[in-house]
Design a protein around this motif. Structure first.
Motif, PDB file in Angstrom:
ATOM      1  N   SER A 125     -15.164  15.642 -51.010  1.00 19.19           N
ATOM      2  CA  SER A 125     -14.624  16.984 -50.807  1.00 19.19           C
ATOM      3  C   SER A 125     -14.740  17.781 -52.102  1.00 19.19           C
ATOM      4  N   PHE A 141     -22.660  13.025 -49.070  1.00 18.33           N
ATOM      5  CA  PHE A 141     -21.353  12.428 -48.804  1.00 18.33           C
ATOM      6  C   PHE A 141     -21.263  11.019 -49.372  1.00 18.33           C
ATOM      7  N   ASP A 181     -13.562  16.692 -57.034  1.00 20.28           N
ATOM      8  CA  ASP A 181     -13.548  16.167 -55.671  1.00 20.28           C
ATOM      9  C   ASP A 181     -12.080  15.939 -55.342  1.00 20.28           C
ATOM     10  N   GLN A 224     -20.404  18.736 -48.658  1.00 24.84           N
ATOM     11  CA  GLN A 224     -20.434  17.823 -49.790  1.00 24.84           C
ATOM     12  C   GLN A 224     -21.596  18.121 -50.725  1.00 24.84           C
ATOM     13  N   GLU A 267     -22.164  11.856 -55.629  1.00 24.47           N
ATOM     14  CA  GLU A 267     -21.760  12.031 -54.229  1.00 24.47           C
ATOM     15  C   GLU A 267     -20.379  12.676 -54.184  1.00 24.47           C
ATOM     16  N   PHE A 268     -20.091  13.306 -53.072  1.00 21.06           N
ATOM     17  CA  PHE A 268     -18.808  13.974 -52.927  1.00 21.06           C
ATOM     18  C   PHE A 268     -18.180  13.607 -51.585  1.00 21.06           C
ATOM     19  N   THR A 312     -17.943  22.813 -49.748  1.00 23.78           N
ATOM     20  CA  THR A 312     -17.083  21.642 -49.599  1.00 23.78           C
ATOM     21  C   THR A 312     -17.389  20.854 -48.328  1.00 23.78           C
TER      22      THR A 312
END
Lengths: 757, 190
Positions: free
Chosen positions: A597, A588, A613, A570, A594-595, A567
């Motif tokens: 979280s 990120f 996410d 990312q 993309e993430f 987490t």
């Protein structure tokens, strides 16, 4: 001379922000606090809500419509006090009464929050908030259904005083040092602004649900013999009364054609009184002589007086008669009227006589701007969310409270320039002193300022459509055997520093992520430690960083390969069945692939990997190789409201739990194409809700009442177990339940499924 | 102070004190204040950075806790509940006072010089001063998460629980706060 900006490193922040080890409270602070609490009374424990099921017996559309109607009624009925100031046509920085002035124009020339509005704070009151506060000198005076009447310092968010005054539906008005309001005890009461102490009380033997209206030394109220809560009560009657402000004696009173639960509007010598039977009546303010009547069936909202006209909104929850009329104030003759194609309710408008514009919201989510002189439509902005209360204009900005948030629009063009999301059906916002204050039926008071935190180009509120919503069946459940505990292990037993997440591997062993140590502790079916795996090499670098919190949601493929949500970085890590790192993806950002979280993770029957996410509540779907496939969920409905695990049934349908901030907790089922299939457990589930998938695709959910619920894939509730403290659970192949929670980091229970009919 | 060393309502005497205070016993509440004031003050100081603000926040928080205590259903959660009140009071003060951007002097800094490695002590002080001034221009929420994470050493999950948002939101705010701080520092240096 310039110098290079220092790099913002964790070390720098830790150094700058750290406190010395000996930061103790000043020695005199304790005494100061002790003295303060000796002078502070405690609030009584909350009473149970009497209002919760108010709309429960109605069909949903009617319930919503009546809820909106109710809000309008209550809000409209609140505000009557600034007429003596209105005479001077002087704009106010304060909001002394409902809609800002006794003409109920909803136009204030003092500052509002402006386009860059942002939430300053929220406060939860014990009951619904369906009224608008009066705001004077940065202090808001208001009441809540089933709650108290209170004064709130807006700059500090602190309560100044509160009383047990039984105020629910009347918005207060301020007259000098007094706050005047109608109570549920059928009195008109004035309290001291500074202390909240009662100054005087006049028994009316009728409900004043509107806002008292003050003009010079006269106080005007409209009454209802029954508290209608926005419904027409058969046989209820109403009066309009003029009282002398100094002596509180009745100067004159006249019968109305029906009860009145909204507020009177006043301009110079004419009162316009709305009624709940759809007739507005004008009176001579001095003598009480009736001047004219105008029909706006079925229900008349709070009138607005501006530019020699009365603007009358006829509320119609059925959506067949809703319209807005402009009526000549002297003669009572119609000048123009406007109706929406849907004939839905148009709520009482804000009317700016200076710019010659009328602004109104509609229950079906439009904001419309019309010309005062002929009703010509200038612009329309579709916000999509229900608008059940009147807008307020301050400067060039129009503030509209919708069921999804407070929206700021450019009053000239209708362009959305700012939003603040809220939960629950709002009361009409009061704007004064740079603040916007609105409460919701869920009891949250939102205080919004123009602190500049929110970007000016905040996107418009978008309300996701929810096709095919199917109510969950909650029929009588079969009796079930209680959960039987087989074993329990504590973090200390297992040598865990920060147990975080767990899941069942295909071999039936339970993996527990010991997140701050970057390792997994693996238990056998009997609860003994079977293995401890500390990722090394590249995986260790990813999992173990010196300055971040670490996470370890893990999801397994049938053959033993697995994925770990990293987490903090990312990304998702992929391992084969030999625990070798064979890939990773993610960076990120808010876009596809993309993430922000990445938190919860699961593998679907199709081999796809589903990642929640939890910052944006998106569910992103990937091939096992990390190739992005699609995004499910997300959007305003879920943002900041979902829990962070996701499950996928054997048909590839995806389940995500969400709720809070006024929304009921529920599970939303999405089809593989992202379409919402159904809502599950609404009205049953309590915060928070965590999901687990059973061996046959059935859905298990724990909630904040320590219950474990079993739902079929269709969303039918099949069984509930209680009496065991549960948070995260996973279900093994034999329907064994592994649970984590305050009572122990890992426990195993035997579950006997309900017998099938 | 780390999260692990914080006081928790676990002992019978603590639970009893909370229950007594909830029933209106001010003396019992004062004993709770005795054991929790330093922690609350440190928390407030980490967020607000000045003694007077921290005092105000603590006083307001304990008074609010006393007033609202009858509404606390689970006495075992008293400390977490109190922390949230302190943080909320700090956030309110931050927002109220953001209008006047405060420039925190080096003398106000609670950090003694000479700890860091890397930059020289003089450079470190100058950097720290720059950062503190830039921090003063961040939003209340950004300052809050930075203070809790870097000043108080609180984990993301704990901050999330304190301020009532998901962990991901905390992470997002931390990320945004650092980016905003970098921008402020670039402008300051220019």
């Amino acid at each position: 001379m310039t110098r290079t900006a220092p790099r913002v490193t964790t070390e720098l922040l830790n150094r700058v922000l750290a406190l010395p080890a000996t930061s103790e409270a000043p020695t005199d602070l304790h005494a100061s606090i002790a003295a303060a609490i000796r002078q502070t009374p405690q609030r009584p424990a909350p009473r149970s809500s009497r209002i919760a099921a108010r709309f429960g017996g109605l069909p949903r559309p009617a319930g919503l419509a009546i809820a909106a109607l109710l809000l309008l009624a209550i809000l409209a009925s609140i505000a009557a006090i600034g007429a003596q100031l209105l005479r001077q046509r002087t704009p106010l920085d304060d909001s002394l009464t409902f809609r800002g002035d006794a003409a109920r124009t909803g136009v204030v020339t003092g500052p509002g929050p402006g386009p860059a509005m942002a939430l300053a704070f929220t406060q939860t009151l014990p009951g619904q908030i369906v009224t608008s506060p009066a705001i004077v000198d940065g202090v808001a005076y208001m009441g809540a259904v089933d709650g108290r009447f209170l004064a709130l310092d807006l700059s500090r968010g602190l309560e100044i005083w509160s009383t047990d005054l039984n105020v629910a539906w009347s918005s207060p008005s301020v007259a000098g040092d007094l706050v005047i309001v109608g109570t549920e005890d059928r009195d008109l009461v004035a309290v001291d602004r500074d202390s909240g102490n009662e100054a005087w009380s006049v028994p009316l033997n009728a409900f004043v649900s509107g806002s008292p209206t003050l003009v010079g030394d006269r106080l005007y109220v409209a009454t209802s013999s029954a508290q209608s809560r926005g419904r027409v009560v058969a046989g209820a009657t109403g009066k309009v009364m003029a009282l002398d402000l100094a002596t509180h004696s009745v100067a004159w009173q006249e019968d109305l054609p029906g009860p009145s639960t909204r507020s009177i509007a006043v301009d110079d010598s004419i009162l316009v009184v709305p009624t709940d039977v759809g007739i507005a009546v004008a009176f001579d303010a001095a003598t009480g002589r009736e001047l004219w009547r105008f029909p706006t069936q079925p229900f008349t909202d709070t009138p607005v007086i501006a530019d020699g006209r009365a603007f009358l909104a006829g509320l119609d929850p059925e959506g067949t008669l809703g319209a807005l009329w402009a009526v000549d104030l002297g003669s009572g003759q119609e000048v123009w009227h406007h109706a929406r194609p849907s004939r839905q309710t148009i709520v009482a408008p804000a009317v700016d006589a200076v710019t010659g514009m009328v602004y109104a919201g509609t229950v079906d989510g439009d904001v419309i701007a019309l010309r005062v002189d002929d009703g010509t439509e200038v612009w329309t902005q579709h916000l999509g969310a229900e608008i059940g209360v009147s807008p307020t204009k301050a400067g060039g900005v129009l503030y509209v409270a919708t069921s999804a948030g407070i929206v700021a629009l450019d009053a000239a063009t209708g362009q959305v320039v700012g939003t603040v999301l809220i939960d629950g059906i709002p009361s009409s916002p009061a704007v004064a002193d740079g603040y916007l204050v609105a409460g919701t039926q869920s009891g949250t008071l939102y205080v919004i300022t123009g602190a500049g935190v929110a970007p000016v180009d905040t996107p418009a509120v978008t309300i996701p459509s929810v096709p095919g919503v199917t109510p969950t069946s909650t029929s009588v459940l079969p009796p079930v055997a209680p959960l039987h505990q087989v074993w329990a292990r504590t973090a200390q037993d297992l040598g865990l520093a920060t147990p975080f997440y767990m899941n069942i591997a295909p071999d039936g062993r339970l993996w527990i992520a010991d997140s701050t140590r970057g390792r997994f502790v693996i238990l056998g079916p009997d609860g003994s430690v079977a293995d401890i795996w500390q990722p090394t090499g590249a995986a260790a670098l990813d999992l173990v960083q010196p300055d971040n919190d670490r996470w370890g949601a893990v999801a397994f493929e049938p053959e033993g390969g697995f994925f770990v949500a990293d987490t903090d970085h990312q990304r998702v890590l992929r391992f084969d069945s030999d625990r070798e790192l064979i890939g990773s993806w993610g960076s990120f950002g808010p876009g596809p692939g993309e993430f922000v979280s990445p938190f919860g993770i699961t593998v679907g029957p199709d081999g796809l990997v589903y990642v929640v996410d939890d910052s944006t509540c998106r569910v992103e779907v990937y091939e096992a190789s990390g190739v992005y496939v699609r995004t499910l969920a997300g959007g305003a409905e879920f943002a900041d409201r979902c829990t962070n695990n996701v499950i996928v049934d054997r048909d590839g349908n995806v389940y995500l739990a969400s709720g809070g901030r006024g929304d009921p907790w529920r599970i939303t089922a999405f089809g593989p194409d992202g379409r919402v299939l159904r809502r599950i457990g609404e009205g049953l589930l309590r915060e928070p809700v965590l999901l687990a998938r059973g061996p046959n695709g059935e859905i298990y959910a724990t909630d904040g009442t320590d219950r474990l619920h079993l739902f079929s894939a269709r969303g039918d509730l099949q069984a509930s177990w209680s009496g065991v403290e549960l948070e995260l659970v996973v279900i093994g192949p034999e329907r064994e339940v592994y649970a984590s929670g305050p009572a122990g980091v890992a426990r195993r229970y035997a579950l006997t499924p309900p017998s099938q009919p | 102070m780390t999260a692990d060393s914080r006081i928790a309502v676990g002992s019978t005497s603590d639970v009893t004190l909370v229950e007594q205070a909830r029933a209106g016993d001010a003396t019992a509440f004062e004993r709770l204040v005795d054991t929790r004031l330093d922690r609350a003050y440190r928390l407030a100081l980490a967020i607000l950075r000045t003694d007077w603000d921290a005092r105000d926040a603590c006083q307001d928080a304990f008074v609010a806790a006393w007033r609202e205590l009858p509404r606390l259903r689970d006495v075992a959660r008293f400390d977490a509940w109190l922390d949230r009140i302190v943080v909320n009071q700090c956030r309110t003060l931050l927002r109220a006072r953001r209008a006047r951007v405060r420039e925190i002097s080096i003398e106000e800094s609670p950090q003694s010089p000479g700890q860091p490695t890397g930059p020289s002590p003089v450079e470190a002080l100058a950097d720290g001063d720059l950062v503190r001034r830039a921090l003063g221009r961040l939003s209340a929420d950004q300052r809050l998460v930075l203070a809790l994470h870097h000043g108080e050493g609180r984990a993301v999950a704990e901050i999330a629980s304190l301020i009532g948002v998901p962990p991901g939101t905390v992470m997002w705010r931390l990320y945004r706060a650092r980016r905003a701080l970098e921008k402020e520092l670039r402008e300051e240096s220019a």
